[in-house]
Design a protein around this motif. Sequence first.
Motif, PDB file in Angstrom:
ATOM      1  N   GLY A   1       0.812  -1.219   0.000  1.00 25.32           N
ATOM      2  CA  GLY A   1       0.000   0.000   0.000  1.00 25.32           C
ATOM      3  C   GLY A   1       0.841   1.263   0.000  1.00 25.32           C
ATOM      4  N   ASP A   2       2.035   1.206   0.614  1.00 22.94           N
ATOM      5  CA  ASP A   2       2.947   2.352   0.586  1.00 22.94           C
ATOM      6  C   ASP A   2       3.734   2.415  -0.716  1.00 22.94           C
ATOM      7  N   LYS A   3       3.980   1.260  -1.329  1.00 21.86           N
ATOM      8  CA  LYS A   3       4.768   1.227  -2.570  1.00 21.86           C
ATOM      9  C   LYS A   3       3.929   1.607  -3.788  1.00 21.86           C
ATOM     10  N   LEU A   4       2.741   1.037  -3.909  1.00 20.13           N
ATOM     11  CA  LEU A   4       1.930   1.209  -5.122  1.00 20.13           C
ATOM     12  C   LEU A   4       0.791   2.199  -4.952  1.00 20.13           C
ATOM     13  N   GLY A   5       0.463   2.550  -3.721  1.00 20.29           N
ATOM     14  CA  GLY A   5      -0.698   3.401  -3.464  1.00 20.29           C
ATOM     15  C   GLY A   5      -1.822   2.588  -2.857  1.00 20.29           C
ATOM     16  N   ARG A   6      -2.671   3.281  -2.081  1.00 19.83           N
ATOM     17  CA  ARG A   6      -3.740   2.570  -1.361  1.00 19.83           C
ATOM     18  C   ARG A   6      -4.771   1.981  -2.326  1.00 19.83           C
TER      19      ARG A   6
ATOM     20  N   THR B   1      -0.920  10.940  -2.720  1.00 19.84           N
ATOM     21  CA  THR B   1      -0.510  11.551  -3.983  1.00 19.84           C
ATOM     22  C   THR B   1       0.372  12.767  -3.752  1.00 19.84           C
ATOM     23  N   ALA B   2       0.035  13.579  -2.743  1.00 20.32           N
ATOM     24  CA  ALA B   2       0.800  14.805  -2.487  1.00 20.32           C
ATOM     25  C   ALA B   2       2.133  14.523  -1.791  1.00 20.32           C
ATOM     26  N   LEU B   3       2.119  13.648  -0.791  1.00 16.14           N
ATOM     27  CA  LEU B   3       3.309  13.471   0.048  1.00 16.14           C
ATOM     28  C   LEU B   3       4.230  12.346  -0.415  1.00 16.14           C
ATOM     29  N   VAL B   4       3.665  11.307  -1.029  1.00 17.70           N
ATOM     30  CA  VAL B   4       4.477  10.162  -1.439  1.00 17.70           C
ATOM     31  C   VAL B   4       4.766  10.224  -2.939  1.00 17.70           C
ATOM     32  N   ALA B   5       3.705  10.380  -3.754  1.00 22.82           N
ATOM     33  CA  ALA B   5       3.912  10.515  -5.204  1.00 22.82           C
ATOM     34  C   ALA B   5       4.406  11.913  -5.575  1.00 22.82           C
TER      35      ALA B   5
ATOM     36  N   GLN C   1       2.587  24.585 -10.960  1.00 28.92           N
ATOM     37  CA  GLN C   1       3.237  23.736  -9.955  1.00 28.92           C
ATOM     38  C   GLN C   1       4.664  23.513 -10.405  1.00 28.92           C
ATOM     39  N   LEU C   2       5.608  23.981  -9.613  1.00 31.66           N
ATOM     40  CA  LEU C   2       6.996  23.930 -10.026  1.00 31.66           C
ATOM     41  C   LEU C   2       7.716  22.688  -9.533  1.00 31.66           C
ATOM     42  N   GLU C   3       7.080  21.966  -8.648  1.00 31.77           N
ATOM     43  CA  GLU C   3       7.699  20.739  -8.144  1.00 31.77           C
ATOM     44  C   GLU C   3       7.373  19.585  -9.077  1.00 31.77           C
ATOM     45  N   LYS C   4       8.344  18.753  -9.368  1.00 29.79           N
ATOM     46  CA  LYS C   4       8.125  17.649 -10.291  1.00 29.79           C
ATOM     47  C   LYS C   4       7.463  16.480  -9.576  1.00 29.79           C
ATOM     48  N   PRO C   5       6.375  15.934 -10.161  1.00 34.12           N
ATOM     49  CA  PRO C   5       5.763  14.752  -9.558  1.00 34.12           C
ATOM     50  C   PRO C   5       6.773  13.620  -9.438  1.00 34.12           C
ATOM     51  N   GLY C   6       6.699  12.940  -8.300  1.00 37.96           N
ATOM     52  CA  GLY C   6       7.566  11.778  -8.093  1.00 37.96           C
ATOM     53  C   GLY C   6       8.974  12.124  -7.641  1.00 37.96           C
ATOM     54  N   GLU C   7       9.306  13.403  -7.501  1.00 32.36           N
ATOM     55  CA  GLU C   7      10.660  13.801  -7.114  1.00 32.36           C
ATOM     56  C   GLU C   7      10.964  13.383  -5.684  1.00 32.36           C
ATOM     57  N   LYS C   8      12.099  12.811  -5.476  1.00 28.38           N
ATOM     58  CA  LYS C   8      12.502  12.340  -4.142  1.00 28.38           C
ATOM     59  C   LYS C   8      13.262  13.432  -3.385  1.00 28.38           C
ATOM     60  N   ARG C   9      13.178  13.409  -2.095  1.00 29.64           N
ATOM     61  CA  ARG C   9      13.914  14.361  -1.276  1.00 29.64           C
ATOM     62  C   ARG C   9      14.797  13.606  -0.291  1.00 29.64           C
ATOM     63  N   GLY C  10      15.795  14.323   0.217  1.00 31.19           N
ATOM     64  CA  GLY C  10      16.745  13.681   1.119  1.00 31.19           C
ATOM     65  C   GLY C  10      16.138  13.259   2.444  1.00 31.19           C
ATOM     66  N   ASN C  11      14.999  13.832   2.814  1.00 31.00           N
ATOM     67  CA  ASN C  11      14.422  13.512   4.119  1.00 31.00           C
ATOM     68  C   ASN C  11      13.534  12.281   4.092  1.00 31.00           C
ATOM     69  N   ASP C  12      13.435  11.610   2.951  1.00 25.71           N
ATOM     70  CA  ASP C  12      12.545  10.452   2.845  1.00 25.71           C
ATOM     71  C   ASP C  12      13.204   9.216   3.443  1.00 25.71           C
ATOM     72  N   PHE C  13      13.467   9.260   4.732  1.00 21.97           N
ATOM     73  CA  PHE C  13      14.113   8.122   5.389  1.00 21.97           C
ATOM     74  C   PHE C  13      13.194   6.905   5.404  1.00 21.97           C
ATOM     75  N   GLY C  14      13.808   5.739   5.364  1.00 29.65           N
ATOM     76  CA  GLY C  14      13.050   4.494   5.305  1.00 29.65           C
ATOM     77  C   GLY C  14      12.753   3.931   6.684  1.00 29.65           C
ATOM     78  N   LEU C  15      12.121   2.758   6.685  1.00 28.00           N
ATOM     79  CA  LEU C  15      11.720   2.110   7.939  1.00 28.00           C
ATOM     80  C   LEU C  15      12.933   1.645   8.727  1.00 28.00           C
ATOM     81  N   PHE C  16      13.930   1.082   8.017  1.00 25.46           N
ATOM     82  CA  PHE C  16      15.085   0.497   8.704  1.00 25.46           C
ATOM     83  C   PHE C  16      16.243   1.495   8.738  1.00 25.46           C
ATOM     84  N   THR C  17      15.987   2.649   9.325  1.00 23.37           N
ATOM     85  CA  THR C  17      17.022   3.674   9.447  1.00 23.37           C
ATOM     86  C   THR C  17      17.061   4.174  10.884  1.00 23.37           C
TER      87      THR C  17
END
Length: 525
Positions: free
Chosen positions: A92-97, A243-247, A270-286
């Motif tokens: 659900g977190d990988k593909l969407g709810r 869609t806003a926070l993950v995608a 909207q100047l932010e690119k959809p799907g763009e990753k940020r450095g703060n997207d820490f994972g579960l095992f961090t």
Amino acid sequence: MPKDNLQVLNALDGAKTQWYHFTAIIIAGMGFFTDAYDLFCISLVTKLLGRIYYHKAGSSTPGSLPSNVAAAVNGVAFCGTLTGQLFFGWLGDKLGRKRVYGITLLLMVICSLASGLSFGRHPNDVMATLCFFRFWLGFGIGGDYPLSATIMSEYANKKTRGAFIAAVFAMQGFGILAGGMVAIIVSGAFKAQYPSPPYFKNPNGSTVPEADYVWRIILMFGAVPALLTYYWRMKMPETARYTALVAKDAKQAAADMSKVLQVDLEEERQLEKPGEKRGNDFGLFTTKFLSKHGLHLLGTASTWFLLDIAFYSQNLFQKDIFSAIGWIPKAKTMNALEEVYSIARAQTLIALFSTVPGYWFTVALIDKMGRFRIQLMGFFFMTLFMFALAIPYHHWTLPNNRIGFVIMYSLTFFFSNFGPNATTFVVPAEIFPARLRSTCHGISAASGKAGAMVGAFGFLYAADAIGVQKSLIILGVISFLGMLFTFLVPESKGKSLEEMSDEVEQENGNQTQGGRQSNTEIRIA
């Protein structure tokens, strides 16, 4: 947080309660209705399965499932549920709810029907087939936990979010109630159509051949509510928060939200690119996740684990407790269908007068009292009533005191549902970041199902080995531990999901660094 995302989320948090909120409760809640029906209806028919498939000629008592078979039939769905919670929570977190939501319901429909079609030449073949399909039924049910909770939390406004998530879970009470009522109707109809003598008068004649249809019909009925909501579940858009926070596509989030909630949206750019990753997207095992949310995850997982040991051992073995105190007549004084009817009637009364009201007390008061206070109170009263039942146990077995036992026993159910059984479901959907929300809810729920398996398997052997009294004392101690671990869980009443998960703080930092902006304007209708 970039302005476009922030505005979309603020609009969700501040939106008035609208018709679609209630539609979402029904769509998500019918999954839980089906979950509860499927998980608990098996306890209504296990005695019947024993009479049909394990009858011993010349025995003074009706056939019963061997301990290992009974544990497997009762517990295998929980093994599937645990696996499904972890797998679908992650998915659900990988593909969407939305993309995963329909799969779980289809699995539940197919496996409910297949459970009732379990055939074989020998009794063990029938039980093995039944267990196989109930494992995969549980796998589908498991997916519904993290997805339904996450979807409802992400659609809701912050003022009534707790009540909305709790209302989805409260449909479980109606599922338990429906299981008892279906069993009463089916067994009553067959009892009237195919009368038979009690076991002690005619052991062979007390179980009519048509009784084999009864348990199959009861199990297969679980497919009906799931099938009825499949179309509507497929029509739900992806949640705006995902869609806003993950995608990272605020424009699409705003468009999706405007389809179902009455908000005015003006998108200029909207100047932010959809799907763009940020450095703060820490994972579960961090280490960052561990430092920010590690204790919270320990709190949600441990309290759900401890609760479900007590809750499921009580629910699955109600019939044994009722028989032990004489509230259900001795098996040999009834025919097979009368026994199903008696067990179903007892469980329906408990559901009607304690289980269902407990859920809805939580719905009514969770946004007033808060999650922490309700959970602490629930564990406290569960502990109190378990000890009150266990310590003077002999007193409750006397014929004049049996009604008192049932009232006290009902109160433990009431305070588990107006307490941790609801709050352990609500809180994990509120306190973790959007990109890990479904996964963390799945982990917490899977921990709960591990507790349910301890209850289903452990209580079965404990009741045989040490008796009901000592088993109830153990459940009281477990409830007390749940009260202690509740102190690890934060209060989320009245706060936005982004406040609880620290996403506002994280994203604001990135906004400063990245300098992105958007002229998205959202006016709440």
